[in-house]
Design a protein around this motif. Structure first.
Motif, PDB file in Angstrom:
ATOM      1  N   ASP A 382       0.839  -1.201   0.000  1.00 12.97           N
ATOM      2  CA  ASP A 382       0.000   0.000   0.000  1.00 12.97           C
ATOM      3  C   ASP A 382       0.873   1.249   0.000  1.00 12.97           C
ATOM      4  N   ASN A 385       2.790   1.546  -3.477  1.00 14.60           N
ATOM      5  CA  ASN A 385       1.925   1.977  -4.579  1.00 14.60           C
ATOM      6  C   ASN A 385       1.531   3.445  -4.444  1.00 14.60           C
ATOM      7  N   SER A 386       1.369   3.898  -3.204  1.00 14.97           N
ATOM      8  CA  SER A 386       0.916   5.275  -2.986  1.00 14.97           C
ATOM      9  C   SER A 386       2.006   6.300  -3.285  1.00 14.97           C
ATOM     10  N   GLN A 409       5.281  12.832   0.538  1.00 14.30           N
ATOM     11  CA  GLN A 409       4.148  11.901   0.575  1.00 14.30           C
ATOM     12  C   GLN A 409       4.247  10.815   1.632  1.00 14.30           C
ATOM     13  N   THR A 441       1.340   2.436   7.752  1.00 15.82           N
ATOM     14  CA  THR A 441       0.601   1.347   7.106  1.00 15.82           C
ATOM     15  C   THR A 441       0.855  -0.004   7.770  1.00 15.82           C
ATOM     16  N   LEU A 467       2.339   7.190   5.772  1.00 13.20           N
ATOM     17  CA  LEU A 467       1.810   7.672   4.514  1.00 13.20           C
ATOM     18  C   LEU A 467       0.915   8.879   4.777  1.00 13.20           C
ATOM     19  N   GLU A 469      -2.018  11.363   4.596  1.00 13.55           N
ATOM     20  CA  GLU A 469      -3.429  11.251   4.231  1.00 13.55           C
ATOM     21  C   GLU A 469      -3.935  12.558   3.612  1.00 13.55           C
TER      22      GLU A 469
END
Length: 469
Positions: A382, A385-386, A409, A441, A467, A469
């Motif tokens: 996750d 990919n983000s 990010q 995560t 990560l 938000e």
């Protein structure tokens, strides 16, 4: 006998099915020794977990229920082995395509099956298999990829002279002699890349590509010449396809396997490869006496492959399944930390290995069984990919820890030592956004930044992948 007039034989051409364009995410699931029908049944789950590609075990005619039987080809002209047949393989590709996931195929072109225990000739697939084809002609013709199944495909003159590799530092010896198992084993018959062999192997690749395969892992590429590799992977085959080879090394620059085999392979073909140099660097950094500072920029010292040519990993099937490589198995916690590093960093295509406990006899107790869907792996994918496509900047490092960010990010922190560590970060200098949640995560931890200096806590023997938000 093989027909004297050797022409490229044509058979069924299975048309590619339109598939959803791949997202920027790129994580490969190595579904090691999974039946093709199992991959198909789990296609939606695989996509939901964030994988964009699935590497499956070799698809051709092979026999025997042991995993290593898949690496001993008998015939390229049909897919028929304990994992499934041509119809199963095509159905799997279509199932993956329907959810936006690509199919990668493992291939073995260096040698054919060692059947010295069964017969003395080197005709492939041989009389017993040809008889099987003849007795079930309707079925085998329905799953044929190409060619004439009434005749052998490969003859004795299509092989190098017999003889086992003895000088493993000599590329010529490694590439022209046989892989043998000792105790009188005559070894895997080593193919000569003559015009006929190259043509059949290209026909096989083109047919798989027509079916929808978009990537090829080349097994035992260390044992193939660059001439052979470049002949079969011409520009037509490589167009739109990801090709990477397996060259096992125990280090990067300065390691003999790296210098004698991996570097010449990559420079001579332009293909990607397993990043064994980075794997060795991670083992060193995470091990006793190592420093996490070794992971700041390993490529600058030849201890990691260029990101555009790297397939990164924390375990491959060869490591647990071959006694000579098992010393490379990481401690389970170190493997967790290594996964956080390869899925958090920028560079390379990460591969996650997941088996069905094929190394049970070696005492691994299902360690990598269903690893693909483990909670920590899902969280790492996750994160990956983000932030895919964003830059990477190291903020802090020491013998025990490394903390880096992916632009604004995300932030990754890895602590290999037993005690927790506080890392203070200048959020203005490092361009981390204020009044936003940075959510881990891998746990329930949330960092809410409201000032220039912010403390990130890294638990002992742990990782955080925050990560935004």
């Amino acid at each position: 006998m093989i027909k004297k007039l050797r022409q490229l034989l044509t058979g069924i051409v299975i048309s590619a099915v339109c598939y959803l364009p791949a997202a920027q995410a790129d994580v490969i699931l190595h579904a090691f020794n999974w039946e093709y029908s199992e991959v198909a049944a789990k296609a939606q789950e695989i996509a939901n977990l964030g994988y964009k590609k699935v590497l499956v075990s070799p698809a051709y005619k092979s026999s025997g229920n042991e995993w290593w039987g898949r690496y001993q080809p008998q015939d390229y002209r049909v897919v028929d082995n304990p994992l499934g047949d041509t119809n199963d393989f095509q159905a799997m590709i279509q199932a993956l395509q329907s959810v936006g996931v690509e199919t990668y195929a493992d291939i073995v072109f260096n040698h054919m099956a060692n059947e010295a225990w069964l017969r003395s000739d080197l005709n492939y697939p041989g009389t017993l298999v040809l008889d099987e084809y003849a007795q079930n002609a309707s079925y085998y013709n329905s799953i044929k990829l190409f060619g004439d199944l009434t005749d052998n495909l490969i003859a004795p003159w299509d092989f190098h002279d017999p003889g086992c590799i003895t000088d493993w530092n000599n590329p010529g010896h490694v590439q022209y002699w046989r892989l043998c198992g000792g105790n009188g084993d005559t070894g895997l018959p080593d193919l000569d890349p003559n015009n006929w062999i190259v043509a059949q192997q290209k026909q096989y690749l083109q047919t798989l590509k027509n079916m929808g395969v978009t990537g090829f892992r080349v097994d035992a590429v260390k044992h193939m010449t660059n001439y052979h590799i470049n002949a079969i992977f011409d520009q037509n085959i490589k167009n739109g396809v990801h090709v990477f080879g397996e060259v096992i090394t125990f280090g990067g620059a300065g390691n003999s396997d790296n210098d004698n085999f991996l570097v010449p392979y990559m420079s001579g073909t332009g293909h990607a490869a397993y990043d064994f140099p980075l794997f060795a660097q991670m083992r060193s950094a995470l091990g006793f006496g190592g420093s996490m500072s070794q992971l700041v920029d390993p490529g600058a010292y030849g201890q990691a492959l260029p990101g555009s040519q790297a397939v990164t990993f924390s375990i491959t099937h060869d490591i647990p399944l071959n006694d000579g490589f098992r010393f490379q198995i990481l401690d389970p916690t170190d493997e967790f930390l290594a996964n956080a590093y390869i899925l958090g960093r920028n560079g390379g295509v990460p591969m996650i290995y997941s088996d069905h406990n094929e190394s049970a006899d070696k005492g691994d107790n299902g360690r990598w069984q269903d690893m693909y869907k483990r909670g920590d792996i899902a969280g790492m994918i996750d994160f990956h990919n983000s932030v895919q496509g964003s830059g990477m900047q190291v903020i802090s490092h020491s013998d025990c820890h490394i903390l880096f960010k992916r632009d604004h990010q995300g932030v990754v922190g890895i602590n290999k030592c037993g005690n927790g560590i506080d890392v203070w970060v200048d959020t203005q200098a490092d361009n981390l956004w204020w009044y936003r949640n940075y959510r881990d995560t891998l746990s329930s931890d949330v960092q809410y930044i409201t000032s220039q200096w912010h403390k990130f806590y890294l638990p002992g023997r742990g990782a955080r992948m925050w990560l935004m938000e």
